[in-house]
Design a protein around this motif. Structure first.
Motif, PDB file in Angstrom:
ATOM      1  N   GLY A  83       1.130   1.932   3.894  1.00 60.49           N
ATOM      2  CA  GLY A  83       1.560   0.546   3.759  1.00 60.49           C
ATOM      3  C   GLY A  83       2.637   0.327   2.729  1.00 60.49           C
ATOM      4  O   GLY A  83       2.909  -0.818   2.342  1.00 60.49           O
ATOM      5  N   LEU A  84       3.264   1.410   2.255  1.00 59.36           N
ATOM      6  CA  LEU A  84       4.290   1.286   1.216  1.00 59.36           C
ATOM      7  C   LEU A  84       5.694   1.080   1.798  1.00 59.36           C
ATOM      8  O   LEU A  84       6.688   1.406   1.153  1.00 59.36           O
ATOM      9  CB  LEU A  84       4.275   2.534   0.328  1.00 59.36           C
ATOM     10  N   LEU A  85       5.751   0.535   3.000  1.00 53.92           N
ATOM     11  CA  LEU A  85       7.045   0.307   3.640  1.00 53.92           C
ATOM     12  C   LEU A  85       7.685  -1.014   3.232  1.00 53.92           C
ATOM     13  O   LEU A  85       8.881  -1.220   3.449  1.00 53.92           O
ATOM     14  CB  LEU A  85       6.881   0.317   5.174  1.00 53.92           C
ATOM     15  N   TYR A  86       6.899  -1.910   2.639  1.00 48.99           N
ATOM     16  CA  TYR A  86       7.409  -3.277   2.448  1.00 48.99           C
ATOM     17  C   TYR A  86       8.600  -3.386   1.484  1.00 48.99           C
ATOM     18  O   TYR A  86       9.441  -4.278   1.687  1.00 48.99           O
ATOM     19  CB  TYR A  86       6.290  -4.237   2.049  1.00 48.99           C
ATOM     20  N   PRO A  87       8.761  -2.527   0.459  1.00 48.23           N
ATOM     21  CA  PRO A  87       9.987  -2.652  -0.334  1.00 48.23           C
ATOM     22  C   PRO A  87      11.246  -2.401   0.488  1.00 48.23           C
ATOM     23  O   PRO A  87      12.246  -3.116   0.350  1.00 48.23           O
ATOM     24  CB  PRO A  87       9.807  -1.584  -1.432  1.00 48.23           C
ATOM     25  N   THR A  88      11.199  -1.380   1.365  1.00 46.78           N
ATOM     26  CA  THR A  88      12.357  -1.093   2.210  1.00 46.78           C
ATOM     27  C   THR A  88      12.624  -2.235   3.179  1.00 46.78           C
ATOM     28  O   THR A  88      13.779  -2.659   3.368  1.00 46.78           O
ATOM     29  CB  THR A  88      12.122   0.211   3.000  1.00 46.78           C
TER      30      THR A  88
ATOM     31  N   ALA B 282      11.755  -5.391   2.821  1.00 46.19           N
ATOM     32  CA  ALA B 282      12.229  -6.551   2.066  1.00 46.19           C
ATOM     33  C   ALA B 282      13.691  -6.383   1.666  1.00 46.19           C
ATOM     34  O   ALA B 282      14.476  -7.341   1.726  1.00 46.19           O
ATOM     35  CB  ALA B 282      11.355  -6.766   0.828  1.00 46.19           C
ATOM     36  N   ALA B 283      14.075  -5.168   1.268  1.00 46.18           N
ATOM     37  CA  ALA B 283      15.461  -4.929   0.868  1.00 46.18           C
ATOM     38  C   ALA B 283      16.407  -5.096   2.055  1.00 46.18           C
ATOM     39  O   ALA B 283      17.469  -5.725   1.935  1.00 46.18           O
ATOM     40  CB  ALA B 283      15.594  -3.527   0.274  1.00 46.18           C
ATOM     41  N   ILE B 284      16.027  -4.541   3.211  1.00 45.32           N
ATOM     42  CA  ILE B 284      16.862  -4.689   4.409  1.00 45.32           C
ATOM     43  C   ILE B 284      16.916  -6.147   4.838  1.00 45.32           C
ATOM     44  O   ILE B 284      17.981  -6.663   5.226  1.00 45.32           O
ATOM     45  CB  ILE B 284      16.310  -3.801   5.545  1.00 45.32           C
ATOM     46  N   GLY B 285      15.777  -6.840   4.765  1.00 43.36           N
ATOM     47  CA  GLY B 285      15.752  -8.252   5.139  1.00 43.36           C
ATOM     48  C   GLY B 285      16.618  -9.105   4.241  1.00 43.36           C
ATOM     49  O   GLY B 285      17.365  -9.974   4.722  1.00 43.36           O
ATOM     50  N   ALA B 286      16.559  -8.882   2.924  1.00 44.33           N
ATOM     51  CA  ALA B 286      17.388  -9.655   1.996  1.00 44.33           C
ATOM     52  C   ALA B 286      18.874  -9.373   2.217  1.00 44.33           C
ATOM     53  O   ALA B 286      19.715 -10.275   2.109  1.00 44.33           O
ATOM     54  CB  ALA B 286      16.991  -9.322   0.557  1.00 44.33           C
ATOM     55  N   TRP B 287      19.185  -8.141   2.535  1.00 42.60           N
ATOM     56  CA  TRP B 287      20.577  -7.775   2.822  1.00 42.60           C
ATOM     57  C   TRP B 287      21.053  -8.456   4.101  1.00 42.60           C
ATOM     58  O   TRP B 287      22.153  -9.006   4.164  1.00 42.60           O
ATOM     59  CB  TRP B 287      20.669  -6.262   2.940  1.00 42.60           C
ATOM     60  N   THR B 288      20.207  -8.442   5.128  1.00 41.84           N
ATOM     61  CA  THR B 288      20.581  -9.031   6.417  1.00 41.84           C
ATOM     62  C   THR B 288      20.688 -10.548   6.342  1.00 41.84           C
ATOM     63  O   THR B 288      21.636 -11.150   6.879  1.00 41.84           O
ATOM     64  CB  THR B 288      19.551  -8.640   7.490  1.00 41.84           C
TER      65      THR B 288
ATOM     66  N   LEU C  82       4.769  -4.804   7.047  1.00 42.47           N
ATOM     67  CA  LEU C  82       5.785  -5.689   7.618  1.00 42.47           C
ATOM     68  C   LEU C  82       5.448  -7.154   7.319  1.00 42.47           C
ATOM     69  O   LEU C  82       6.331  -7.950   6.954  1.00 42.47           O
ATOM     70  CB  LEU C  82       5.876  -5.474   9.129  1.00 42.47           C
ATOM     71  N   ALA C  83       4.182  -7.516   7.443  1.00 44.27           N
ATOM     72  CA  ALA C  83       3.762  -8.896   7.196  1.00 44.27           C
ATOM     73  C   ALA C  83       3.952  -9.271   5.735  1.00 44.27           C
ATOM     74  O   ALA C  83       4.395 -10.388   5.419  1.00 44.27           O
ATOM     75  CB  ALA C  83       2.303  -9.081   7.616  1.00 44.27           C
ATOM     76  N   PHE C  84       3.622  -8.348   4.814  1.00 45.57           N
ATOM     77  CA  PHE C  84       3.777  -8.674   3.399  1.00 45.57           C
ATOM     78  C   PHE C  84       5.244  -8.791   3.016  1.00 45.57           C
ATOM     79  O   PHE C  84       5.627  -9.663   2.219  1.00 45.57           O
ATOM     80  CB  PHE C  84       3.089  -7.615   2.530  1.00 45.57           C
ATOM     81  N   ALA C  85       6.090  -7.935   3.569  1.00 41.49           N
ATOM     82  CA  ALA C  85       7.530  -8.056   3.320  1.00 41.49           C
ATOM     83  C   ALA C  85       8.052  -9.390   3.844  1.00 41.49           C
ATOM     84  O   ALA C  85       8.874 -10.051   3.192  1.00 41.49           O
ATOM     85  CB  ALA C  85       8.274  -6.896   3.980  1.00 41.49           C
ATOM     86  N   SER C  86       7.558  -9.798   5.012  1.00 35.24           N
ATOM     87  CA  SER C  86       7.957 -11.091   5.576  1.00 35.24           C
ATOM     88  C   SER C  86       7.518 -12.238   4.674  1.00 35.24           C
ATOM     89  O   SER C  86       8.249 -13.216   4.488  1.00 35.24           O
ATOM     90  CB  SER C  86       7.349 -11.260   6.975  1.00 35.24           C
TER      91      SER C  86
ATOM     92  N   ILE D 206       6.058  -4.623  -7.105  1.00 39.49           N
ATOM     93  CA  ILE D 206       4.677  -4.728  -6.627  1.00 39.49           C
ATOM     94  C   ILE D 206       4.223  -3.409  -6.008  1.00 39.49           C
ATOM     95  O   ILE D 206       3.030  -3.082  -6.026  1.00 39.49           O
ATOM     96  CB  ILE D 206       4.553  -5.888  -5.619  1.00 39.49           C
ATOM     97  N   ALA D 207       5.177  -2.623  -5.494  1.00 42.37           N
ATOM     98  CA  ALA D 207       4.824  -1.338  -4.882  1.00 42.37           C
ATOM     99  C   ALA D 207       4.264  -0.342  -5.892  1.00 42.37           C
ATOM    100  O   ALA D 207       3.720   0.693  -5.507  1.00 42.37           O
ATOM    101  CB  ALA D 207       6.039  -0.734  -4.183  1.00 42.37           C
ATOM    102  N   SER D 208       4.376  -0.661  -7.179  1.00 42.73           N
ATOM    103  CA  SER D 208       3.786   0.204  -8.204  1.00 42.73           C
ATOM    104  C   SER D 208       2.276  -0.020  -8.324  1.00 42.73           C
ATOM    105  O   SER D 208       1.615   0.674  -9.113  1.00 42.73           O
ATOM    106  CB  SER D 208       4.448  -0.053  -9.564  1.00 42.73           C
ATOM    107  N   MET D 209       1.735  -0.956  -7.547  1.00 39.97           N
ATOM    108  CA  MET D 209       0.309  -1.294  -7.616  1.00 39.97           C
ATOM    109  C   MET D 209      -0.618  -0.089  -7.443  1.00 39.97           C
ATOM    110  O   MET D 209      -1.602   0.031  -8.195  1.00 39.97           O
ATOM    111  CB  MET D 209      -0.010  -2.361  -6.564  1.00 39.97           C
ATOM    112  N   PRO D 210      -0.385   0.838  -6.493  1.00 43.36           N
ATOM    113  CA  PRO D 210      -1.294   1.986  -6.384  1.00 43.36           C
ATOM    114  C   PRO D 210      -1.391   2.807  -7.667  1.00 43.36           C
ATOM    115  O   PRO D 210      -2.472   3.272  -8.038  1.00 43.36           O
ATOM    116  CB  PRO D 210      -0.692   2.800  -5.236  1.00 43.36           C
ATOM    117  N   ALA D 211      -0.262   2.977  -8.356  1.00 40.55           N
ATOM    118  CA  ALA D 211      -0.280   3.745  -9.604  1.00 40.55           C
ATOM    119  C   ALA D 211      -1.108   3.028 -10.662  1.00 40.55           C
ATOM    120  O   ALA D 211      -1.896   3.656 -11.391  1.00 40.55           O
ATOM    121  CB  ALA D 211       1.148   3.970 -10.102  1.00 40.55           C
ATOM    122  N   PHE D 212      -0.950   1.715 -10.759  1.00 40.68           N
ATOM    123  CA  PHE D 212      -1.750   0.935 -11.713  1.00 40.68           C
ATOM    124  C   PHE D 212      -3.233   0.988 -11.339  1.00 40.68           C
ATOM    125  O   PHE D 212      -4.099   1.020 -12.211  1.00 40.68           O
ATOM    126  CB  PHE D 212      -1.268  -0.513 -11.758  1.00 40.68           C
TER     127      PHE D 212
END
Length: 326
Positions: free
Chosen positions: A128-133, A135-141, A191-195, A281-287
């Motif tokens: 589930g660690l896809l959401y940063p990518t 979100a970045a593509i979505g913000a760019w688009t 995908l839902a969280f990035a949205s 937020i993607a650093s959450m698993p490490a925390f």
């Protein structure tokens, strides 16, 4: 050294990641008894099934919705007025953006639960660690917020480090179908969280983060109530009456942690954008791993140490990124 405005703003989604990590650890304790600091045994009140998960989710949603008015008195007294204005003008797009964002948040959390039903939690989180990518593509688009090389580096570092930090099981007895369903559900959750983050950035340009959060969490609460109308055999709740007060307290704590986490996240999106917030937020698993080591005295593998250090370095790189021009 004095921190810049961008660096100070990035602390908000980083603190949100910490809040979410605390919430995950607390939920884990509710479903599985743990030894705190090797001294006190606590938890294991619920059997991990759909009905019990829904009950905890509902309690958390209730606390989140009820907590908004209390926070509004301190953070933004005009919250009620803004919500009333939105409800009186239902054709305004920002209201629907808030509702859709709540739907995305609901889908993100429930699909992650479904993913855990097919594959181990560690595999689901890693998938589930896809959401940063996204979100970045979505913000760019959507807004032309092109990722800088430092942003891409930070995103890569945090994602890889979080994946390394997660303790993947050595053996997993499951069919190929289970693996595919689990990874697919985790991907949908991502995908839902990035949205949700992108919609937050869109809506909070017109609406303060607090009333926006109220709309989103209110939508989650309504959807949670609708889930409770599923057939009884699917929503079986296994809870002894004497455990209910403890569960209510636990649900309240999880609700407060979740509310604060989403507020920090939403304020962070306003200040630094969806892409940077998603990376933080993607650093959450490490925390989460770090918290389990501190609270449960669990053993820390060498690769987990590397993962935690890598996530911290990734956040340092993120905070070193200069603000975009204009």
């Amino acid at each position: 050294m004095q921190l810049s405005h961008l660096q100070l703003s990035l602390l908000l989604p980083i603190l949100a990641a910490v809040q979410f990590a605390i919430g995950i650890v607390f939920v884990e304790m509710i479903f599985d008894e743990k030894s705190l600091f090797g001294m006190v045994e606590w938890g294991g009140f619920l059997t991990p099934n759909l009905g019990n998960w829904w009950l905890l989710f509902l309690l958390r949603s209730i606390v989140g919705v009820c907590g908004i008015p209390l926070l509004a008195k301190v953070l933004y007294p005009l919250t009620g007025q803004d919500l009333k204005h939105q409800l009186q003008h239902p054709t305004r797009s920002v209201l629907w953006v808030g509702i859709i964002s709540g739907l995305c948040l609901f889908v993100a959390e429930w699909f992650m639960y479904f993913a855990v039903g097919f594959v181990p939690l560690a595999v689901a989180i890693a998938s589930g660690l896809l959401y940063p990518t996204i979100a970045a593509i979505g913000a760019w688009t959507l807004w032309g917020d092109r990722p800088t090389p430092l942003l891409v580096l930070a995103m890569t570092m945090v994602a890889i480090a979080s994946f390394v930090a997660v303790p993947l099981p050595r053996f997993f007895v499951g069919t190929l179908s289970d693996i595919l369903w689990g990874i697919s559900a985790a991907a949908v959750s991502s995908l839902a969280f990035a949205s949700y983050l992108l919609l937050t950035q869109r809506a909070t340009r017109q609406l303060h983060p607090l009333p926006f959060t109220a709309i989103a969490l209110g939508t989650v609460f309504v959807l949670s109530c609708l889930v409770g109308m599923l057939p009884v055999d699917l929503m079986e709740i296994t809870l002894e009456p004497r455990q209910f007060p403890t569960l209510v307290v636990g649900g309240a704590i999880v609700g407060v942690l979740t509310l604060v986490g989403y507020l920090l996240s939403n304020y962070g999106v306003v200040l630094v954008g969806a892409a940077r917030s998603a990376i933080a937020i993607a650093s959450m698993p490490a925390f989460t791993i770090l918290l389990t080591v501190i609270l449960f005295q669990s053993a820390l593998e060498f690769k987990q140490i590397l993962g935690i250090l890598g996530a911290v370095l990734g956040l340092v790189v993120l905070m070193s990124e200069p603000p975009a021009d204009g």
